[in-house]
Design an enzyme around this catalytic site. Structure first.
Site, PDB file in Angstrom:
ATOM      1  N   HIS A 149       0.814  -1.222   0.000  1.00 41.81           N
ATOM      2  CA  HIS A 149       0.000   0.000   0.000  1.00 41.81           C
ATOM      3  C   HIS A 149       0.843   1.265   0.000  1.00 41.81           C
ATOM      4  O   HIS A 149       0.312   2.351  -0.226  1.00 41.81           O
ATOM      5  CB  HIS A 149      -0.936   0.033   1.214  1.00 41.81           C
ATOM      6  CG  HIS A 149      -1.959  -1.049   1.223  1.00 41.81           C
ATOM      7  ND1 HIS A 149      -2.859  -1.234   0.205  1.00 41.81           N
ATOM      8  CD2 HIS A 149      -2.222  -2.039   2.127  1.00 41.81           C
ATOM      9  CE1 HIS A 149      -3.638  -2.266   0.481  1.00 41.81           C
ATOM     10  NE2 HIS A 149      -3.268  -2.788   1.637  1.00 41.81           N
ATOM     11  N   ASP A 170      -2.659 -10.482  -2.677  1.00 41.48           N
ATOM     12  CA  ASP A 170      -3.234 -10.085  -1.382  1.00 41.48           C
ATOM     13  C   ASP A 170      -4.721  -9.742  -1.583  1.00 41.48           C
ATOM     14  O   ASP A 170      -5.136  -9.285  -2.650  1.00 41.48           O
ATOM     15  CB  ASP A 170      -2.464  -8.863  -0.861  1.00 41.48           C
ATOM     16  CG  ASP A 170      -2.859  -8.451   0.540  1.00 41.48           C
ATOM     17  OD1 ASP A 170      -2.125  -8.794   1.473  1.00 41.48           O
ATOM     18  OD2 ASP A 170      -3.908  -7.770   0.707  1.00 41.48           O
ATOM     19  N   HIS A 179      -6.252  -7.263  -0.528  1.00 40.38           N
ATOM     20  CA  HIS A 179      -6.424  -5.827  -0.766  1.00 40.38           C
ATOM     21  C   HIS A 179      -5.669  -5.380  -2.018  1.00 40.38           C
ATOM     22  O   HIS A 179      -4.600  -5.918  -2.330  1.00 40.38           O
ATOM     23  CB  HIS A 179      -5.899  -5.023   0.430  1.00 40.38           C
ATOM     24  CG  HIS A 179      -6.539  -5.371   1.741  1.00 40.38           C
ATOM     25  ND1 HIS A 179      -6.010  -6.325   2.600  1.00 40.38           N
ATOM     26  CD2 HIS A 179      -7.664  -4.900   2.332  1.00 40.38           C
ATOM     27  CE1 HIS A 179      -6.787  -6.416   3.678  1.00 40.38           C
ATOM     28  NE2 HIS A 179      -7.798  -5.572   3.534  1.00 40.38           N
ATOM     29  N   ASP A 221      -4.595 -13.081   3.051  1.00 42.94           N
ATOM     30  CA  ASP A 221      -5.802 -12.621   3.734  1.00 42.94           C
ATOM     31  C   ASP A 221      -7.054 -12.906   2.902  1.00 42.94           C
ATOM     32  O   ASP A 221      -8.154 -12.490   3.270  1.00 42.94           O
ATOM     33  CB  ASP A 221      -5.717 -11.134   4.146  1.00 42.94           C
ATOM     34  CG  ASP A 221      -5.004 -10.259   3.148  1.00 42.94           C
ATOM     35  OD1 ASP A 221      -4.704 -10.735   2.034  1.00 42.94           O
ATOM     36  OD2 ASP A 221      -4.745  -9.075   3.466  1.00 42.94           O
TER      37      ASP A 221
HETATM   38  C1  OKP Z   1      -2.900  -4.437   4.587  1.00 42.76           C
HETATM   39  B1  OKP Z   1      -2.558  -5.552   3.610  1.00 42.76           B
HETATM   40  C2  OKP Z   1      -8.634   0.227  10.140  1.00 42.76           C
HETATM   41  C3  OKP Z   1      -8.879  -0.740   9.054  1.00 42.76           C
HETATM   42  C4  OKP Z   1      -7.945  -0.525   7.916  1.00 42.76           C
HETATM   43  C5  OKP Z   1      -6.505  -1.667   6.453  1.00 42.76           C
HETATM   44  C6  OKP Z   1      -6.121  -2.992   5.940  1.00 42.76           C
HETATM   45  C7  OKP Z   1      -4.716  -3.012   5.475  1.00 42.76           C
HETATM   46  C8  OKP Z   1      -4.348  -4.328   4.918  1.00 42.76           C
HETATM   47  N1  OKP Z   1      -8.713  -0.410  11.393  1.00 42.76           N
HETATM   48  N2  OKP Z   1      -7.475  -1.758   7.483  1.00 42.76           N
HETATM   49  O1  OKP Z   1      -3.055  -5.365   2.317  1.00 42.76           O
HETATM   50  O2  OKP Z   1      -2.929  -6.852   4.044  1.00 42.76           O
HETATM   51 ZN    ZN Z   2      -4.207  -7.343   2.550  1.00 49.46          ZN
END
Ligand code: OKP
Ligand code: ZN
Length: 345
Positions: free
Chosen positions: A157, A193, A195, A282
């Site tokens: 990210h 991933d 996300h 994930d």
């Molecule tokens: C990172 B990776 C706030 C929720 C935000 C963001 C997820 C980041 C994931 N508590 N959560 O891509 O696994």
């Molecule tokens: Zn992720």
């Protein structure tokens, strides 16, 4: 497979805003402890530590101003009289040409895009050590064919000058750039991933020498919310060199594998001679912050499918938050990949 470690990763554990409170981040040291245990249990791989990174490898993917900011943010936060983790609370929302303020709190907002990503006293050092391991894994693919960077915090990210989504330094992007600098003609980053890999997309968005492809949850309903749509295809000479494959809530292995086939065909067509896999698991059915429904039995097949590209491959650890299953699922992808490679299929 060679496993490149970042031994001091446990010195960083951030906080995040969750259900209206500041809590210890889901992105915790136990994650990597679990992965290491799972790999050692099955006697997988040879472990070596990352080496200090050449600053060039960082400056290729992040601005100097951003790196200087990250390196000094915590002491500046303290010097300004703050305690606890350094966190932003104001962002230049929708202001494209925002000025960069002078104060530490304003700069935290300027250089970040999410409230899940605090800076602790050791965050910078640990993030750099992770990138070092990723770059070393990339370099070693020349002689080894494949390697795994067993790192945290994740990186996909992090953009050229912003942190967010638990990510500070883009490990996968630094690995891709290292493969180019070591002589690859065109490198692909395949982000599996859950996300969207918005940071990696951002860093290479106007370039055709790194092709980026991400399979992820539809951002209209999931982090990172503002990036990851199918119509984001690249700009300038990077036009057509970014492929986003957003998938709906509840996606299971059949639909996910069809997206993977599309991704692999895209990468194959681009004639890449090296690959970085941004390896998040994930997508697992019981992940606490995600909603895909892949099972542990699905991961070896994913590794085997990726092996079909038959190019030097650096795996870089990204997300996966059900710590108990993380090791098993990562080991599944890597051993599936290695078995397919060894069989030469
Ligand atoms: C990172 B990776 C706030 C929720 C935000 C963001 C997820 C980041 C994931 N508590 N959560 O891509 O696994
Ligand atoms: Zn992720």
């Amino acid at each position: 497979m060679l496993v490149v470690t970042s031994p001091d990763h446990g010195r960083h554990h951030g906080s995040e805003i969750y259900n209206g409170a500041v809590v210890r981040s889901f992105e915790c040291p136990e994650r990597i402890a679990q992965v290491e245990r799972a790999l050692r249990d099955i006697g997988f791989g040879r472990f070596i530590a990352g080496k200090p990174i050449n600053p060039r490898d960082l400056l290729n993917v992040h601005s100097r101003q951003y790196l200087d900011f990250l390196a000094t943010a915590y002491p500046r936060w303290q010097a300004a009289g703050h305690t606890g983790d350094a966190m932003a609370h104001t962002w230049p929302a929708r202001a494209v040409d925002s000025r960069r303020p002078n104060g530490i709190v304003g700069q935290l907002g300027f250089h970040s895009f999410a409230a899940d990503c605090a800076i602790t006293p050791n965050t910078f050092d640990v993030a750099i050590a992770g990138a070092s391991a990723a770059v070393r894994a990339a370099s070693l693919t020349r002689t080894e064919g494949q390697a795994f960077a067993m790192v945290r915090p994740p990186g996909h990210h992090a953009t050229r000058d912003q942190f967010g989504g638990y990510c500070y330094i883009n490990n996968s992007a630094a690995a891709a750039q290292r493969l180019l600098d070591d002589g690859a003609h065109r490198v692909a980053v395949l982000d599996v991933d859950y996300h969207h890999g918005n940071g990696t997309q951002d860093i290479f968005y106007a370039r055709s020498d790194v092709v980026t492809c991400s399979i992820h949850a539809d951002p209209s309903g999931q982090f990172p919310w503002f990036f990851g749509y199918a119509e984001e295809t690249g700009v300038e000479s990077g036009e057509g060199a970014n492929l986003n494959l957003p998938l709906p809530r509840g996606t299971g292995i059949a639909q996910w594998r069809r997206a993977l086939d599309t991704a692999l065909a895209f990468i194959d067509t681009a004639q890449c001679d090296a690959l970085v896999v941004a390896l998040g698991v994930d997508t697992f059915e019981h992940d606490p912050i995600s909603d895909f429904t892949l099972s542990s039995a699905d991961y070896p097949g994913i590794g085997a499918a990726i092996a079909q590209l038959a190019v030097p491959t650096a795996f870089v650890m990204e997300g996966g938050y059900l710590t108990d299953a993380l090791g098993r699922n990562v080991a599944g992808v890597l051993s599936g990949f290695e078995a397919a490679r060894t069989a030469g299929v």
